[in-house]
Write an enzyme that holds these catalytic residues in place. Structure first.
Site, PDB file in Angstrom:
ATOM      1  N   THR A  25       0.847  -1.197   0.000  1.00  0.00           N
ATOM      2  CA  THR A  25       0.000   0.000   0.000  1.00  0.00           C
ATOM      3  C   THR A  25       0.879   1.243   0.000  1.00  0.00           C
ATOM      4  O   THR A  25       1.756   1.385   0.846  1.00  0.00           O
ATOM      5  CB  THR A  25      -0.930  -0.032   1.223  1.00  0.00           C
ATOM      6  OG1 THR A  25      -1.874  -1.081   1.018  1.00  0.00           O
ATOM      7  CG2 THR A  25      -1.673   1.283   1.409  1.00  0.00           C
ATOM      8  N   HIS A 181      -7.455 -10.711  -1.300  1.00  0.00           N
ATOM      9  CA  HIS A 181      -6.823 -10.358  -0.019  1.00  0.00           C
ATOM     10  C   HIS A 181      -7.697 -10.885   1.118  1.00  0.00           C
ATOM     11  O   HIS A 181      -8.727 -10.288   1.452  1.00  0.00           O
ATOM     12  CB  HIS A 181      -6.674  -8.845   0.070  1.00  0.00           C
ATOM     13  CG  HIS A 181      -5.779  -8.368   1.176  1.00  0.00           C
ATOM     14  ND1 HIS A 181      -5.341  -9.194   2.193  1.00  0.00           N
ATOM     15  CD2 HIS A 181      -5.212  -7.154   1.414  1.00  0.00           C
ATOM     16  CE1 HIS A 181      -4.557  -8.480   3.004  1.00  0.00           C
ATOM     17  NE2 HIS A 181      -4.469  -7.251   2.560  1.00  0.00           N
ATOM     18  N   ASN A 184      -4.573 -10.208   7.045  1.00  0.00           N
ATOM     19  CA  ASN A 184      -4.304  -8.939   7.733  1.00  0.00           C
ATOM     20  C   ASN A 184      -5.519  -8.248   8.345  1.00  0.00           C
ATOM     21  O   ASN A 184      -5.574  -7.013   8.424  1.00  0.00           O
ATOM     22  CB  ASN A 184      -3.575  -7.977   6.781  1.00  0.00           C
ATOM     23  CG  ASN A 184      -2.214  -8.519   6.400  1.00  0.00           C
ATOM     24  OD1 ASN A 184      -1.731  -9.465   7.020  1.00  0.00           O
ATOM     25  ND2 ASN A 184      -1.593  -7.950   5.382  1.00  0.00           N
ATOM     26  N   TYR A 186      -8.649  -7.829   7.374  1.00  0.00           N
ATOM     27  CA  TYR A 186      -9.662  -7.157   6.560  1.00  0.00           C
ATOM     28  C   TYR A 186     -10.917  -8.041   6.477  1.00  0.00           C
ATOM     29  O   TYR A 186     -11.026  -9.042   7.183  1.00  0.00           O
ATOM     30  CB  TYR A 186      -9.071  -6.773   5.200  1.00  0.00           C
ATOM     31  CG  TYR A 186      -7.941  -5.771   5.374  1.00  0.00           C
ATOM     32  CD1 TYR A 186      -8.216  -4.491   5.875  1.00  0.00           C
ATOM     33  CD2 TYR A 186      -6.621  -6.110   5.124  1.00  0.00           C
ATOM     34  CE1 TYR A 186      -7.187  -3.576   6.092  1.00  0.00           C
ATOM     35  CE2 TYR A 186      -5.591  -5.205   5.337  1.00  0.00           C
ATOM     36  CZ  TYR A 186      -5.876  -3.939   5.823  1.00  0.00           C
ATOM     37  OH  TYR A 186      -4.860  -3.035   6.044  1.00  0.00           O
ATOM     38  N   ASN A 241      -4.139  -5.468  12.480  1.00  0.00           N
ATOM     39  CA  ASN A 241      -5.494  -4.921  12.463  1.00  0.00           C
ATOM     40  C   ASN A 241      -6.438  -5.649  13.410  1.00  0.00           C
ATOM     41  O   ASN A 241      -7.614  -5.848  13.099  1.00  0.00           O
ATOM     42  CB  ASN A 241      -6.053  -4.915  11.030  1.00  0.00           C
ATOM     43  CG  ASN A 241      -5.330  -3.906  10.165  1.00  0.00           C
ATOM     44  OD1 ASN A 241      -5.072  -2.784  10.602  1.00  0.00           O
ATOM     45  ND2 ASN A 241      -4.972  -4.292   8.954  1.00  0.00           N
TER      46      ASN A 241
HETATM   47  C1  8OZ Z   1      -0.159  -1.014   5.263  1.00  0.00           C
HETATM   48  C2  8OZ Z   1      -0.913   0.142   5.262  1.00  0.00           C
HETATM   49  C3  8OZ Z   1      -2.187   0.109   4.767  1.00  0.00           C
HETATM   50  C4  8OZ Z   1      -2.717  -1.066   4.290  1.00  0.00           C
HETATM   51  C5  8OZ Z   1      -2.231  -4.799   4.438  1.00  0.00           C
HETATM   52  C6  8OZ Z   1      -3.292  -3.510   2.699  1.00  0.00           C
HETATM   53  O1  8OZ Z   1      -1.733  -4.818   5.566  1.00  0.00           O
HETATM   54  C7  8OZ Z   1      -2.518  -3.509   3.778  1.00  0.00           C
HETATM   55  C8  8OZ Z   1      -1.955  -2.235   4.304  1.00  0.00           C
HETATM   56  C9  8OZ Z   1      -0.671  -2.192   4.798  1.00  0.00           C
HETATM   57  O2  8OZ Z   1      -2.526  -5.838   3.857  1.00  0.00           O
END
Ligand code: 8OZ
Length: 372
Positions: A25, A181, A184, A186, A241
């Site tokens: 990103t 994806h 992480n 999401y 996250n």
């Molecule tokens: C860093 C900053 C923002 C998003 C991920 C898409 O961790 C990200 C991400 C990484 O997969």
């Protein structure tokens, strides 16, 4: 013994090497459109003789609802598809291959990025203890994520359809495939994990139910563009996250079992903590990566096995010796457009500058020097 510099057939893609540019990103896509600066950045890393055998783009939103960060790109509109064409053309002109990473952030978002300024969506109305990146006066700033609302079960088919449309759009934009994806913390990962999924319907509770959304998405994407152009990224034990699950081993072995029959091009596994320690564990037992892979193979999975997190040449060689097919490099590719050549030569390597990772212009993006 396989080396990083040997070719590899990965689904529909004939790769010239096993060196992959990991998704990164960079927050340089104002208006959620790809642009000429991005095309230059990817082109610099695209020649398989000096750069990557395969590029995975930065995470790219499948819908406005799937957006969670300032100035990240999307792939839901015709204008976005047209904007990505300049990137795929640039990569292909160098003889490279590129897949787009399809992204829905779920609760890792902020009301200011959501349609109508509404709440971000999630499996359950639980706020993630994490930050997102907004641009304040043009400067990247980390801010708390907003409180999400729980998705109604009737909304899920629409989100699955957004993934499917995004996959079709990816092919229209000239990508060689997609990487879903599912890592992480999401949306897909939020469904998977007990810490973020407290649903009492068919999408929560048991491991089977928590993996249902992932299966719906993967099945739809494969139906749209074929398994040989579809892949997935998983991070079984990352705490990124606020992703929490007490028992990642049975969860991810079940996921592996679902993925096996889909005929995917590759499975991309982040080991340990994303961007952090490779030996990070979650749950009472150490995660057994070989057992995870075995569960995939036992279910008929034949896709390439891609590993990521903190690799250098010697660690990558160990991974290949132990049966990995591909190794993804993240931060080294930020600072070294010709990372493939530098790995072949044993260095030297430029040092990435954290201050320019998220947002900004050419500085720290397209101005890292190649070897002369
Ligand atoms: C860093 C900053 C923002 C998003 C991920 C898409 O961790 C990200 C991400 C990484 O997969």
């Amino acid at each position: 013994m396989t080396s990083l510099f040997e070719p590899c057939q990965v689904g529909a893609m004939a790769l010239a090497s096993r060196i992959v540019m990991a998704p990164l990103t960079r927050n340089r896509a104002p208006g959620a459109l790809a642009n000429a600066r991005m095309a230059t950045y990817y082109r610099q890393r695209a020649n398989p003789a000096t750069g990557a055998g395969l590029i995975v783009t930065e995470a790219t939103a499948i819908s406005q609802q799937g957006q969670g960060y300032a100035d990240v790109p999307g792939i839901w509109s015709e204008a976005q598809v047209a904007s990505w064409k300049q990137v795929t053309d640039a990569v292909h002109a160098e003889g490279g291959k590129i897949v787009v990473q399809l992204w829905h952030v779920g609760r890792v978002s902020h009301t200011s990025l959501q349609p109508g300024g509404g709440a971000p969506v999630a499996p359950s109305a639980l706020t993630a203890k994490t930050k997102t990146v907004l641009l304040v006066d043009g400067q990247a700033q980390f801010v708390d994520t907003s409180a999400p609302r729980a998705l109604d079960i009737g909304e899920l088919p629409g989100i699955v359809a957004d993934y499917r449309q995004a996959a079709a759009n990816a092919v229209a934009a000239g990508f060689d495939g997609v990487e879903v994806h599912a890592a992480n913390g999401y949306l897909i990962d939020q469904f998977l994990r007990s810490g973020s999924n407290q649903r009492t319907d068919a999408y929560g509770g048991s491991v089977e139910n928590r993996a249902r959304f992932l299966n719906d998405v993967m099945t739809a994407v494969v139906a749209e563009i074929g398994g040989d152009r579809t892949s997935i990224r998983l991070s079984p034990v990352t705490p990124a996250n606020d992703a929490i699950d007490e028992q990642p081993q049975p969860l991810f072995e079940h996921v592996a079992g679902l993925l096996g029959p889909l005929g995917l091009a590759y499975v991309h596994v982040i080991e340990g903590s994303t961007g952090g320690p490779r030996d990070h564990q979650q749950g009472p037992l150490a995660f057994d990566y070989p057992a995870f892979r075995k569960a995939y193979a036992l279910a008929g999975g034949k896709g390439a096995w891609m590993l990521n997190n903190g690799y250098d040449l010697s660690l990558a060689q160990v991974a290949l010796d132990q049966g990995a097919d591909l190794v993804a490099f993240g931060r080294p590719f930020i600072a070294n457009p010709d990372l493939g050549l530098r790995l072949r030569k044993g260095g030297p390597f430029n040092t990435p500058d954290r201050k320019t990772f998220y947002g900004g212009g050419d500085a720290g993006y397209t101005d890292y020097p190649a070897l002369s």
